[in-house]
Write a protein that holds these residues in place. Structure first.
Motif, mmCIF file in Angstrom:
data_model
loop_
_atom_site.group_PDB
_atom_site.id
_atom_site.type_symbol
_atom_site.label_atom_id
_atom_site.label_comp_id
_atom_site.label_asym_id
_atom_site.label_seq_id
_atom_site.Cartn_x
_atom_site.Cartn_y
_atom_site.Cartn_z
ATOM 1 N N LEU A 69 0.816 -1.221 0.000
ATOM 2 C CA LEU A 69 0.000 0.000 0.000
ATOM 3 C C LEU A 69 0.851 1.273 0.000
ATOM 4 O O LEU A 69 0.318 2.364 -0.147
ATOM 5 C CB LEU A 69 -0.938 -0.002 1.211
ATOM 6 N N ASN A 70 2.162 1.090 0.193
ATOM 7 C CA ASN A 70 3.091 2.219 0.257
ATOM 8 C C ASN A 70 2.680 3.202 1.363
ATOM 9 O O ASN A 70 2.554 4.412 1.136
ATOM 10 C CB ASN A 70 3.212 2.918 -1.094
ATOM 11 N N VAL A 71 2.450 2.652 2.546
ATOM 12 C CA VAL A 71 2.083 3.449 3.714
ATOM 13 C C VAL A 71 2.978 3.054 4.878
ATOM 14 O O VAL A 71 3.547 1.968 4.899
ATOM 15 C CB VAL A 71 0.598 3.259 4.124
ATOM 16 N N SER A 72 3.067 3.922 5.856
ATOM 17 C CA SER A 72 3.787 3.584 7.088
ATOM 18 C C SER A 72 2.846 2.771 7.979
ATOM 19 O O SER A 72 1.628 2.763 7.768
ATOM 20 C CB SER A 72 4.230 4.849 7.821
ATOM 21 N N LEU A 73 3.420 2.116 8.954
ATOM 22 C CA LEU A 73 2.612 1.329 9.880
ATOM 23 C C LEU A 73 1.599 2.212 10.602
ATOM 24 O O LEU A 73 0.446 1.818 10.809
ATOM 25 C CB LEU A 73 3.506 0.599 10.891
ATOM 26 N N SER A 74 2.007 3.431 10.942
ATOM 27 C CA SER A 74 1.094 4.336 11.649
ATOM 28 C C SER A 74 -0.052 4.817 10.761
ATOM 29 O O SER A 74 -1.076 5.268 11.272
ATOM 30 C CB SER A 74 1.848 5.537 12.227
ATOM 31 N N GLU A 75 0.097 4.701 9.448
ATOM 32 C CA GLU A 75 -1.000 5.027 8.546
ATOM 33 C C GLU A 75 -1.976 3.855 8.416
ATOM 34 O O GLU A 75 -3.141 4.056 8.107
ATOM 35 C CB GLU A 75 -0.472 5.402 7.162
ATOM 36 N N LEU A 76 -1.479 2.648 8.656
ATOM 37 C CA LEU A 76 -2.310 1.449 8.574
ATOM 38 C C LEU A 76 -3.022 1.178 9.898
ATOM 39 O O LEU A 76 -4.188 0.805 9.931
ATOM 40 C CB LEU A 76 -1.451 0.242 8.186
ATOM 41 N N LEU A 77 -2.300 1.369 10.991
ATOM 42 C CA LEU A 77 -2.842 1.153 12.331
ATOM 43 C C LEU A 77 -2.556 2.384 13.178
ATOM 44 O O LEU A 77 -1.464 2.942 13.113
ATOM 45 C CB LEU A 77 -2.174 -0.056 13.007
ATOM 46 N N GLU A 78 -3.514 2.780 13.980
ATOM 47 C CA GLU A 78 -3.293 3.910 14.882
ATOM 48 C C GLU A 78 -3.586 3.470 16.305
ATOM 49 O O GLU A 78 -4.624 2.872 16.571
ATOM 50 C CB GLU A 78 -4.165 5.101 14.505
ATOM 51 N N TYR A 79 -2.651 3.771 17.190
ATOM 52 C CA TYR A 79 -2.776 3.381 18.596
ATOM 53 C C TYR A 79 -3.300 4.547 19.425
ATOM 54 O O TYR A 79 -2.814 5.670 19.302
ATOM 55 C CB TYR A 79 -1.421 2.924 19.141
ATOM 56 N N TYR A 80 -4.289 4.248 20.244
ATOM 57 C CA TYR A 80 -4.823 5.231 21.192
ATOM 58 C C TYR A 80 -4.580 4.696 22.594
ATOM 59 O O TYR A 80 -5.096 3.639 22.951
ATOM 60 C CB TYR A 80 -6.324 5.439 20.987
ATOM 61 N N PRO A 81 -3.773 5.384 23.392
ATOM 62 C CA PRO A 81 -3.503 4.905 24.751
ATOM 63 C C PRO A 81 -4.799 4.737 25.545
ATOM 64 O O PRO A 81 -5.709 5.562 25.446
ATOM 65 C CB PRO A 81 -2.637 5.997 25.362
ATOM 66 N N VAL A 82 -4.857 3.665 26.279
ATOM 67 C CA VAL A 82 -6.021 3.400 27.121
ATOM 68 C C VAL A 82 -5.785 4.083 28.449
ATOM 69 O O VAL A 82 -4.773 3.848 29.114
ATOM 70 C CB VAL A 82 -6.220 1.886 27.330
ATOM 71 N N THR A 83 -6.698 4.950 28.830
ATOM 72 C CA THR A 83 -6.578 5.620 30.117
ATOM 73 C C THR A 83 -7.384 4.846 31.141
ATOM 74 O O THR A 83 -8.526 4.472 30.893
ATOM 75 C CB THR A 83 -7.084 7.073 30.035
ATOM 76 N N LYS A 84 -6.756 4.589 32.243
ATOM 77 C CA LYS A 84 -7.421 3.842 33.315
ATOM 78 C C LYS A 84 -8.222 4.800 34.170
ATOM 79 O O LYS A 84 -7.735 5.839 34.581
ATOM 80 C CB LYS A 84 -6.391 3.117 34.173
ATOM 81 N N LYS A 85 -9.458 4.425 34.435
ATOM 82 C CA LYS A 85 -10.303 5.240 35.317
ATOM 83 C C LYS A 85 -10.031 4.828 36.749
ATOM 84 O O LYS A 85 -9.983 3.647 37.073
ATOM 85 C CB LYS A 85 -11.778 5.026 34.977
ATOM 86 N N THR A 86 -9.852 5.803 37.611
ATOM 87 C CA THR A 86 -9.614 5.504 39.022
ATOM 88 C C THR A 86 -10.886 5.788 39.801
ATOM 89 O O THR A 86 -11.623 6.708 39.496
ATOM 90 C CB THR A 86 -8.452 6.344 39.575
ATOM 91 N N ASP A 87 -11.108 4.990 40.772
ATOM 92 C CA ASP A 87 -12.281 5.151 41.626
ATOM 93 C C ASP A 87 -11.890 6.022 42.815
ATOM 94 O O ASP A 87 -11.197 5.585 43.720
ATOM 95 C CB ASP A 87 -12.777 3.765 42.094
ATOM 96 N N SER A 88 -12.314 7.293 42.787
ATOM 97 C CA SER A 88 -11.918 8.222 43.847
ATOM 98 C C SER A 88 -12.490 7.818 45.202
ATOM 99 O O SER A 88 -11.913 8.115 46.232
ATOM 100 C CB SER A 88 -12.367 9.640 43.493
ATOM 101 N N ALA A 89 -13.601 7.095 45.211
ATOM 102 C CA ALA A 89 -14.197 6.669 46.465
ATOM 103 C C ALA A 89 -13.313 5.649 47.186
ATOM 104 O O ALA A 89 -13.240 5.638 48.405
ATOM 105 C CB ALA A 89 -15.580 6.070 46.225
ATOM 106 N N SER A 90 -12.614 4.796 46.411
ATOM 107 C CA SER A 90 -11.776 3.783 47.055
ATOM 108 C C SER A 90 -10.502 4.389 47.635
ATOM 109 O O SER A 90 -9.849 3.755 48.451
ATOM 110 C CB SER A 90 -11.418 2.689 46.051
ATOM 111 N N LYS A 91 -10.135 5.601 47.228
ATOM 112 C CA LYS A 91 -8.932 6.239 47.752
ATOM 113 C C LYS A 91 -9.169 6.959 49.077
ATOM 114 O O LYS A 91 -8.246 7.378 49.715
ATOM 115 C CB LYS A 91 -8.390 7.233 46.715
#
Length: 92
Positions: A69-91
């Motif tokens: 396809l003459n593309v870079s890997l980042s053009e074929l796949l894009e990564y989105y970091p997963v943000t972890k939700k924290t439970d403020s009540a448990s802290k």
């Protein structure tokens, strides 16, 4: 704006990687059979990748697709970091 919408859709599906293979093929009017013949990758592998059925894809497959396809890997796949939700009540 469009990228943010795609990121949200990807996260909503519970994924952290956006597979752009189907969009690239559609934009270029390329058929899976053409990719298969040119790369030597099986139609089954390509179809599963196209419909995002694969959870694991080999480096060799990604390399062949990027080269064809003459593309870079980042053009074929894009990564989105997963943000972890924290439970403020448990802290407390």
């Amino acid at each position: 704006m469009l990228s943010a919408r795609r990121e949200e859709e990807t996260k909503r599906r519970g994924e952290s990687v956006e597979n752009k293979f189907s969009r690239i093929l559609g934009e270029r009017l390329i058929r899976i059979s053409d990719v298969s013949k040119a790369t030597g990758l099986s139609r089954t592998t390509l179809t599963n990748f196209y419909y995002r059925r694969n959870k694991n894809v080999s480096y060799e497959t990604l390399e062949k697709l990027c080269d064809y396809l003459n593309v870079s890997l980042s053009e074929l796949l894009e990564y989105y970091p997963v943000t972890k939700k924290t439970d403020s009540a448990s802290k407390q």
